[in-house]
Motif scaffolding. Structure first.
Motif, PDB file in Angstrom:
ATOM      1  N   THR A 175       7.266   7.505   9.845  1.00 35.34           N
ATOM      2  CA  THR A 175       7.427   7.922   8.449  1.00 35.34           C
ATOM      3  C   THR A 175       7.859   9.378   8.424  1.00 35.34           C
ATOM      4  O   THR A 175       7.352  10.195   9.210  1.00 35.34           O
ATOM      5  N   LEU A 237       4.306   2.362   4.502  1.00 34.36           N
ATOM      6  CA  LEU A 237       5.302   3.434   4.436  1.00 34.36           C
ATOM      7  C   LEU A 237       6.103   3.610   5.725  1.00 34.36           C
ATOM      8  O   LEU A 237       6.739   4.632   5.939  1.00 34.36           O
ATOM      9  N   HIS A 240       9.843   4.982   5.722  1.00 36.31           N
ATOM     10  CA  HIS A 240      10.045   5.649   4.434  1.00 36.31           C
ATOM     11  C   HIS A 240      10.121   7.169   4.596  1.00 36.31           C
ATOM     12  O   HIS A 240       9.586   7.738   5.542  1.00 36.31           O
ATOM     13  N   LYS A 292       6.110   8.268  -5.381  1.00 39.82           N
ATOM     14  CA  LYS A 292       5.979   7.353  -4.246  1.00 39.82           C
ATOM     15  C   LYS A 292       4.644   7.520  -3.536  1.00 39.82           C
ATOM     16  O   LYS A 292       3.964   6.532  -3.235  1.00 39.82           O
TER      17      LYS A 292
END
Length: 332
Positions: A175, A237, A240, A292
């Motif tokens: 991530t 996540l 991401h 988010k």
């Protein structure tokens, strides 16, 4: 992800955000290995200010992220990696861009290559809001275009891209964490808040600054550290990019005046031309979206700007802390 019985490596553990992340993790009972920058003084950076009790809970590894062999040795046996080591000063990147490519791009490549080969369970790569450049829309979401407005931001965009490629090419459990403008105790002298506070506490009546117009989204360092932890705990996540932001903004001028009002109302701001960025390089507006991180984690901002500044000023007021800063020079 639960950190129990997990070995965690933090690169850049000797730095500003890294040392706070170390603190938060050992306080939660995690098993932490701190990767610090090797130097002949045997300095562990801000970890040198930790108590003996705190240090007894940390394994120290001295090395250099530019060295793939040292990186691999440090990462061997680790389950989770928080990669924070980087060169971050924007003015210094204007005249030494090679060093930013070596540390930020090649150093990140060394970390993610080793993570792939060693089968690391989770890796978080630290980005920066500077990759967005001046906001084209606000609040800035993770879909905002990247704009390399300084060699520093270009190197971080490069690091983000090579990291994303490893997720897409090798399914690396990675991530990209993107904090906005973190501040607090232990921040380097080149940042705006330490610059103003140290000048004021040193008795200066004229506070030297660059451009006062730009706005920043200011995040207290303990909130940033908790953001890293909450992102690492989320299984949703992977692959991401995730902002850590307050979703607010304040101008440099208003921020400086706030600090002046709290410390020495008789001081005044003067423009120092050497502190002004080239016009096309200045990032005039940073105002991040935290939609988010709030959607996928339980993170929330605990420290208001006012409370964070109060704690930061109190830390700088301690003579043993203020003496570390050279307030009479421009810290590149």
């Amino acid at each position: 992800m639960n950190f129990t019985n997990k070995k965690i490596l933090i690169t850049g553990a000797d730095g500003f955000i890294g040392s706070h992340l170390v603190e938060e993790l050992i306080n939660s009972g995690a098993q932490v290995k701190a990767f610090v920058y090797y130097n002949s003084f045997n300095s562990w950076g801000w970890l040198d200010t930790f108590s003996k009790e705190q240090l007894s809970k940390i394994e120290i590894f001295s090395g250099d992220v530019r060295d793939p062999n040292g990186v691999r040795t440090a990462m061997n046996g680790c389950d989770i990696v928080f990669h924070l080591a980087a060169l971050i000063a924007i003015p210094y990147s204007y005249h030494s861009p090679d060093s930013y490519i070596d540390t930020n791009v090649k150093g990140t490549l060394n970390i993610i290559q080793a993570a792939k080969d060693l089968g690391v369970e989770r890796i978080l790569v630290t980005s920066t809001s500077e990759v967005y450049g001046t906001a084209q829309f606000v609040p800035i979401t993770e879909l905002h275009p990247k704009q390399p407005q300084s060699p520093y931001s270009a190197s971080k965009i490069g690091a983000d891209c090579i990291s994303e490629s490893f997720y897409r090419s090798f399914d690396l459990p990675l991530t990209i964490v993107r904090p906005f403008n973190t501040f607090g105790p232990r921040q380097s002298a080149r940042a705006i808040i330490p610059t103003v506070i140290t000048q004021l506490l040193s008795g200066m009546k004229e506070i030297k600054l660059g451009d006062l117009i730009p706005t920043r989204d200011l995040l207290y360092v303990k909130d940033t550290a908790q953001g890293f932890i909450k992102i690492a705990e989320s299984n949703d996540l992977m692959g991401h990019e995730v902002n850590i932001a307050t979703q607010s903004e304040i101008s440099v001028g208003d921020l400086a005046q706030t600090l002046i009002d709290q410390i020495n109302p008789n001081a005044q701001i003067v423009t120092d031309q050497q502190r002004v960025r080239p016009e096309k390089s200045e990032v005039f507006r940073l105002y991040g979206s935290n939609e988010k991180i709030k959607k996928y984690t339980t993170w929330e901002q605990k420290f208001s700007l006012e409370k964070g500044l109060e704690e930061t000023i109190a830390w700088f007021r301690k003579p043993e802390n203020l003496v570390r800063y050279k307030s009479d020079i421009y810290n590149v």
